[in-house]
Design an enzyme around this catalytic site. Structure first.
Site, PDB file in Angstrom:
ATOM      1  N   ALA A  83       9.001  10.731  -8.650  1.00 44.81           N
ATOM      2  CA  ALA A  83       8.343  10.059  -9.762  1.00 44.81           C
ATOM      3  C   ALA A  83       7.357   9.039  -9.231  1.00 44.81           C
ATOM      4  CB  ALA A  83       9.373   9.379 -10.659  1.00 44.81           C
ATOM      5  N   SER A  84       6.400   8.679 -10.070  1.00 50.78           N
ATOM      6  CA  SER A  84       5.378   7.701  -9.709  1.00 50.78           C
ATOM      7  C   SER A  84       4.705   8.113  -8.406  1.00 50.78           C
ATOM      8  CB  SER A  84       5.988   6.310  -9.623  1.00 50.78           C
ATOM      9  OG  SER A  84       6.466   5.917 -10.882  1.00 50.78           O
ATOM     10  N   GLY A  85       4.877   7.336  -7.344  1.00 50.20           N
ATOM     11  CA  GLY A  85       4.257   7.684  -6.068  1.00 50.20           C
ATOM     12  C   GLY A  85       4.728   9.018  -5.545  1.00 50.20           C
ATOM     13  N   HIS A 114       3.623   1.617 -10.676  1.00 48.27           N
ATOM     14  CA  HIS A 114       3.548   3.012 -11.082  1.00 48.27           C
ATOM     15  C   HIS A 114       4.913   3.514 -11.511  1.00 48.27           C
ATOM     16  CE1 HIS A 114      -0.392   4.679  -9.203  1.00 48.27           C
ATOM     17  NE2 HIS A 114      -0.587   3.789 -10.145  1.00 48.27           N
TER      18      HIS A 114
END
Length: 677
Positions: free
Chosen positions: A459-461, A8
């Site tokens: 970011a992502s997670g 991710h």
């Protein structure tokens, strides 16, 4: 040995640095661990209704055209909901308004000071001395832990503003390796402290962009004659391993979902892609533009004049004085002598001071800064995301899903909390863990207002967690977004041939060798499954983001594709609700909980520093913990200084190395690549 990696946060944001080669954004360190996606990742059930939820449009998952009447109706529903239709200026700012004490309040504070513990007593007319240096944690720290804590640093500024014993602040600013989000938060506290009318004097020995950005916000800024000036601008660097792998005999098989996903590029390419260049250029422009604006506002100089000064390549500290960028050139003892004269301290007497550590022990209650009856929970989530605690995990170094979920549930089940704030400082991590925490935050948001406050990076997670909140607040330069997926697999046939290694595989099941037969390329049907798995993971992430942000999928697709945004750009694209720090998140939480903005609340920190023996020992240092602690610190340092290479170690070696059968080969690869450095 091969392992399917669905990331991710697949791209590694290369480090932004000045020409002195020091990291100014520390983005490589922030993106230390990717978000791994399990192929069995499943969608969570339907959303429950709650007065705190956004009103989600049915068109979030429907790309079919709608009539203008239907679209207008949806728009009105969003406006009535009071979340999606709000603009940044519709939210309370949360700015500190310094309030003068009345006679009774002053008497109460003085009375409480009489009964303060000896270690909490401060001489009248003292100067609070603090040194900003290196990493600044977003977590609370116990007295056994070294290093700076942003929560305690922020609290010290507030206490000092109201403490009648504190005459001012003397702030030493050394090289910083935290992100720009924390720098913005600290700068805001410096500006707020000045509202008290007390002085704050800055002292800087190594003048980089971050350091000067903070220093220029002080009333006065001094530097020694031998100070280094590195106000040369910003650079961004990206490293690529495609050529290295080619020589070693490793063939990365990369499938990226989202044109801005670049972790696969780091593994397979030899140069930067056009999309990655575009993304990094925009990030660089945002950081540089924000710096120029901030310095211009603080110094009263025109933006173009500041930029012209940077482009002159000035390295002599005298030039900064001539340009009016610092007050004067003085040694530390000369500044102290100056402060003594201003405060009327006799020449043969020492300047009364109190340092950061001691002042952190002064209770807010003593200064009359206690909150009201209404309580707001603060849940801090910092570091890479994992489901369970690892053997080398140190307190505050990672987000452990099972621990965070327990805290979230305790807030949800308690009636004493009117709202909750999730403070996120994470580049992502394990996808399953991220989804489990997303679910718990969503359930919490159905019972009381939840505000996500982003620090350096979410970011992502990290963004995945924030999506479940009723509102998201980020700093101008917070790194966020990164909604995308990359699959990466390594074919090691040529490497095995070079080193004389052979591996025979016996399997049952058509796809049994998908993640384990690294000695050959994928078969066509395996490659198809490999790609579908990544597409599925990406669609889940993107669609949940679209649902959470009340945005049609096609619109979310435009801002997803693995692209990292600054908080400012994320706001203009609907990924966050407001720009600001923790104080603004608190103000928005009060608003949504129907608490008057001028009413005091009690902030309850659920992530208190641990006092268990193992955690105390881990905070003391490597001399107590031993080799594991030392190696962990070394790896952290390599991540900062080496950028993508050490980051690649985290992706490839840390994850693949969990396979006991792969460990010998992984060790050989690590040794070989280390010898190339």
């Amino acid at each position: 040995m091969a392992k399917l990696l669905l990331l991710h946060a697949p791209h590694v944001i290369p480090r932004f640095s000045s020409s002195s080669s020091r990291s100014l954004v520390s983005a490589a360190a922030l993106y230390r661990r990717p978000l791994l996606v399990n192929p069995q990742f499943s969608h969570i059930g339907p959303r429950l209704h709650s007065p705190y939820n956004r009103r989600f449009s049915a068109r979030a998952f429907d790309d079919s055209p709608a009539s203008s009447a239907e679209m207008e109706k949806e728009k009105q529903e969003q406006l009535l909901d009071g979340v999606s239709g709000k603009k940044d200026e519709d939210y309370p700012t949360g700015e500190m308004e310094y309030e003068n004490r009345n006679a009774w309040e002053i008497f109460v504070v003085k009375f409480r000071m009489l009964f303060a513990y000896p270690w909490q007593r401060v001489r009248k007319g003292s100067v609070l001395t603090m040194t900003l240096r290196g990493q600044i944690s977003d977590q609370l720290k116990s007295r056994f832990n070294s290093g700076l804590s942003l929560p305690q640093l922020s609290e010290n500024f507030v206490k000092a503003a109201y403490d009648p014993r504190i005459a001012g602040v003397y702030l030493h600013i050394d090289p910083l390796s935290c992100g720009w989000g924390k720098v913005e938060e600290i700068r805001r506290h410096i500006l707020n402290f000045k509202k008290s009318g007390k002085f704050i004097v800055g002292y800087i020995s190594i003048c980089g962009l971050k350091e000067y950005y903070l220093g220029c916000a002080c009333n006065e800024l001094f530097a020694p004659p031998s100070a280094y000036s590195f106000l040369y601008g910003l650079t961004v660097q990206a490293s690529f391993l495609g050529g290295v792998f080619e020589k070693v005999g490793i063939e990365p098989q990369v499938q990226r979902i989202g044109k801005y996903k670049s972790a696969g590029d780091q593994l397979s390419r030899k140069s930067i892609s056009e999309e990655n260049y575009e993304m990094l250029s925009v990030l660089l422009d945002n950081i540089y533009s924000n710096w120029l604006d901030g310095v211009s506002d603080a110094t009263g100089k025109k933006r173009e004049d500041v930029e012209n000064f940077i482009n002159q390549g000035v390295y002599e500290i005298e030039k900064l004085k001539e340009a009016g960028l610092i007050k004067d050139i003085r040694y530390d003892d000369e500044v102290i002598t100056m402060l003594k004269e201003r405060l009327g301290v006799e020449k043969d007497k020492k300047l009364p001071t109190v340092d950061y550590k001691k002042y952190s022990g002064v209770k807010k209650w003593t200064l009359g800064l206690t909150g009201g009856r209404d309580q707001i929970a603060i849940i801090r989530a910092g570091g890479s995301i994992s489901r369970v605690k690892g053997p080398l995990s140190t307190p505050g170094s990672a987000i452990i899903a099972e621990q965070l979920i327990e805290k979230i549930r305790s807030v949800r089940e308690s009636k004493k909390y009117k709202a909750a704030i999730i403070r996120i400082d994470s580049p992502g991590g394990d996808a399953l863990a991220s989804d489990l925490m997303w679910r718990e935050i969503k359930l919490l948001a159905e019972t009381k207002p939840v505000i996500a406050s982003m620090s350096d990076v979410a970011a992502s997670g990290g963004y995945y967690m924030a999506m479940a909140a009723n509102a998201i607040v980020a700093e101008n330069l917070t790194l966020t977004g990164s909604i995308g997926v990359v699959t990466a697999r390594f074919t090691l046939a040529k490497l095995y041939e070079k080193i004389g290694f052979n591996k025979e595989t016996i399997s049952r099941g058509k796809y049994a060798e998908l993640l384990g037969a690294e000695e050959r390329p994928l078969k066509p049907e395996e490659a198809e499954l490999f790609e579908k798995s990544a597409q599925h993971a990406y669609q889940l992430f993107r669609d949940k983001a679209a649902l959470s942000r009340s945005m049609p999928v096609d619109k979310m697709e435009e801002v997803a594709q693995g692209r990292v945004w600054t908080g400012k750009d994320a706001h203009s694209r609907g990924l966050i609700d407001a720009v600001g720090g923790l104080s603004r998140a608190i103000a928005i939480a009060k608003q949504k909980a129907n608490i008057p903005l001028n009413k005091k609340v009690t902030l309850v920190e659920l992530s208190r520093p641990s006092t268990s023996l193992p955690d105390i020992l881990s905070g003391i240092g490597s001399s107590v913990i031993g080799v594991d602690r030392t190696l962990k610190g070394l790896l952290d340092e390599l991540t900062i200084t080496e950028g993508v290479q050490a980051r690649m170690d985290g992706i490839m070696f840390q994850q693949l190395g969990r396979d006991s059968l792969a460990t010998p080969i992984i060790d050989m690869l690590k040794d070989y690549l280390s010898s190339l450095r």
